[in-house]
Design a protein around this motif. Structure first.
Motif, PDB file in Angstrom:
ATOM      1  N   TYR A 146      60.737 -16.393  65.423  1.00 48.42           N
ATOM      2  CA  TYR A 146      59.817 -15.727  66.333  1.00 48.42           C
ATOM      3  C   TYR A 146      59.969 -16.314  67.727  1.00 48.42           C
ATOM      4  CZ  TYR A 146      57.054 -13.518  62.596  1.00 48.42           C
ATOM      5  OH  TYR A 146      56.638 -12.748  61.538  1.00 48.42           O
ATOM      6  N   PHE A 171      59.845 -20.152  67.540  1.00 42.79           N
ATOM      7  CA  PHE A 171      59.336 -20.686  66.283  1.00 42.79           C
ATOM      8  C   PHE A 171      60.201 -20.223  65.126  1.00 42.79           C
ATOM      9  CE2 PHE A 171      55.504 -22.735  67.479  1.00 42.79           C
ATOM     10  CZ  PHE A 171      54.959 -22.030  68.534  1.00 42.79           C
ATOM     11  N   PHE A 230      54.856 -22.003  59.739  1.00 45.15           N
ATOM     12  CA  PHE A 230      55.564 -22.193  60.990  1.00 45.15           C
ATOM     13  C   PHE A 230      55.911 -23.646  61.268  1.00 45.15           C
ATOM     14  CE2 PHE A 230      55.433 -18.174  63.421  1.00 45.15           C
ATOM     15  CZ  PHE A 230      54.707 -17.407  62.533  1.00 45.15           C
ATOM     16  N   GLY A 231      57.016 -23.826  61.973  1.00 40.64           N
ATOM     17  CA  GLY A 231      57.359 -25.124  62.524  1.00 40.64           C
ATOM     18  C   GLY A 231      56.621 -25.343  63.834  1.00 40.64           C
ATOM     19  N   GLN A 232      56.905 -26.472  64.492  1.00 42.79           N
ATOM     20  CA  GLN A 232      56.220 -26.832  65.735  1.00 42.79           C
ATOM     21  C   GLN A 232      56.818 -26.129  66.943  1.00 42.79           C
ATOM     22  OE1 GLN A 232      53.436 -28.081  65.073  1.00 42.79           O
ATOM     23  NE2 GLN A 232      53.479 -30.296  65.154  1.00 42.79           N
ATOM     24  N   TYR A 286      46.013 -16.936  61.426  1.00 39.69           N
ATOM     25  CA  TYR A 286      46.638 -18.167  61.854  1.00 39.69           C
ATOM     26  C   TYR A 286      45.830 -18.793  62.978  1.00 39.69           C
ATOM     27  CZ  TYR A 286      50.897 -17.092  59.240  1.00 39.69           C
ATOM     28  OH  TYR A 286      51.800 -16.829  58.234  1.00 39.69           O
ATOM     29  N   GLN A 311      46.312 -21.518  66.133  1.00 39.48           N
ATOM     30  CA  GLN A 311      47.316 -22.228  66.913  1.00 39.48           C
ATOM     31  C   GLN A 311      46.641 -23.138  67.928  1.00 39.48           C
ATOM     32  OE1 GLN A 311      50.113 -19.836  69.216  1.00 39.48           O
ATOM     33  NE2 GLN A 311      51.655 -21.444  69.098  1.00 39.48           N
ATOM     34  N   GLY A 324      52.640 -25.109  66.379  1.00 42.50           N
ATOM     35  CA  GLY A 324      52.937 -23.817  65.806  1.00 42.50           C
ATOM     36  C   GLY A 324      51.719 -23.206  65.143  1.00 42.50           C
ATOM     37  N   PRO A 325      51.722 -21.903  64.927  1.00 42.05           N
ATOM     38  CA  PRO A 325      50.600 -21.269  64.219  1.00 42.05           C
ATOM     39  C   PRO A 325      50.470 -21.838  62.805  1.00 42.05           C
ATOM     40  CG  PRO A 325      51.966 -19.616  65.316  1.00 42.05           C
ATOM     41  CD  PRO A 325      52.716 -20.919  65.396  1.00 42.05           C
ATOM     42  N   LEU A 351      48.673 -21.276  59.092  1.00 39.50           N
ATOM     43  CA  LEU A 351      47.978 -20.345  58.211  1.00 39.50           C
ATOM     44  C   LEU A 351      46.668 -20.973  57.745  1.00 39.50           C
ATOM     45  CD1 LEU A 351      48.121 -17.683  56.513  1.00 39.50           C
ATOM     46  CD2 LEU A 351      49.224 -19.041  54.723  1.00 39.50           C
ATOM     47  N   PHE A 401      45.230 -15.870  65.529  1.00 40.30           N
ATOM     48  CA  PHE A 401      46.031 -14.661  65.422  1.00 40.30           C
ATOM     49  C   PHE A 401      45.810 -14.015  64.055  1.00 40.30           C
ATOM     50  CE2 PHE A 401      48.745 -14.965  69.131  1.00 40.30           C
ATOM     51  CZ  PHE A 401      48.813 -16.314  69.400  1.00 40.30           C
ATOM     52  N   LEU A 422      55.847  -9.633  59.236  1.00 40.05           N
ATOM     53  CA  LEU A 422      54.512  -9.651  59.821  1.00 40.05           C
ATOM     54  C   LEU A 422      54.530  -9.241  61.281  1.00 40.05           C
ATOM     55  CD1 LEU A 422      53.093 -13.021  58.438  1.00 40.05           C
ATOM     56  CD2 LEU A 422      52.434 -10.718  57.744  1.00 40.05           C
ATOM     57  N   PHE A 465      52.053  -9.543  64.523  1.00 43.23           N
ATOM     58  CA  PHE A 465      50.906 -10.341  64.929  1.00 43.23           C
ATOM     59  C   PHE A 465      50.054  -9.620  65.954  1.00 43.23           C
ATOM     60  CE2 PHE A 465      51.325 -14.551  63.054  1.00 43.23           C
ATOM     61  CZ  PHE A 465      52.589 -14.468  62.512  1.00 43.23           C
TER      62      PHE A 465
END
Lengths: 116, 112
Positions: free
Chosen positions: A35, A91, A107-109, B36, B38, B43-44, B46, B89, B100, B102
């Motif tokens: 993303y 991301f 998700f990663g950072q 999500y 953030q 990062g987002p 869950l 989100f 997905l 968003f």
């Protein structure tokens, strides 16, 4: 604990240079997403892999972006040549991809990319 | 593809009050709706999700409700705390529930 790992966390590069971003998905996850997040466009899906095979990269500018999964533990996103408009946070996310949970994404950072 | 709309874009509530964020979606085939959170520089994450076979799901102070007929779902946070301040989100899947889309996000600020 299990998490998605992205490197580098920050990257500043000059316009025209190649940029490679790396992602290690959560062990056992077979779905990987890339993303891009910007203030103007929000979270945009660039590419999507299932069992290392690319299923959809329609969100990605084909002329300069490429995404691959050399093996199950590594996903890469490359930009060549980079442009200032590519500046964003990228991301990577992975998911278990089971029949029931086929869209969970963790998700990663992120990699904050700045192209000057 | 899926079209997800999220409201409001910003929300400020007093600590201890409740916060509600709403989303609508367009694909009637969607059956999975995650939320999500953030935080700045991260990062987002869950925080809760719901599937179309239930109308409500709760996890401590957060809950999600789903109205499939109206195609909308909402996030409810009760007894808000300063650490709830973040961007939230919603998302909904398309393409056979494989990807997905968003929402545009809601910046929630908890006022101490």
């Amino acid at each position: 604990d299990a998490r998605v790992t992205q490197t580098p966390r920050h990257k500043v590069t000059e316009m025209g240079q190649e940029v490679t971003m790396r992602c290690q998905p959560i062990l056992g996850h077979n779905t990987v997403f890339w993303y891009r997040q910007t203030m103007m466009q929000g979270l945009e899906l660039l590419a999507y892999f299932r069992n290392r095979a690319p299923l959809d990269d329609s969100g990605m500018p084909k002329d300069r972006f490429s995404a691959e999964m050399p093996d199950a533990t590594l996903a890469t996103l490359k930009i060549q040549p980079s442009e200032p408009r590519d500046s964003a946070v990228y991301f990577c996310a992975s998911g278990p991809g089971t029949a029931v949970m086929n869209t969970e994404a963790f998700f990663g950072q992120g990699t904050r990319l700045t192209v000057v | 593809g899926e079209n997800v709309e999220q409201h409001p874009s910003t929300l400020s509530v007093q600590e201890g009050d409740s916060a509600v964020i709403k989303c609508t979606y367009s694909d009637s085939a969607s059956n999975y709706f995650p939320w999500y959170k953030q935080e700045l520089g991260k990062g987002p994450q869950l925080i809760i999700d719901i599937r179309s076979n239930v109308g409500e799901k709760k996890d401590q102070r957060i809950a999600v409700t789903l109205n499939k007929t109206a195609k909308h779902f909402s996030l409810h946070i009760t007894e808000t705390q300063p650490e709830d301040s973040a961007v939230y989100f919603c998302a909904a899947p398309y393409f056979g529930n494989e990807k997905l889309t968003f929402g545009t996000g809601t910046r929630l600020t908890i006022i101490p």
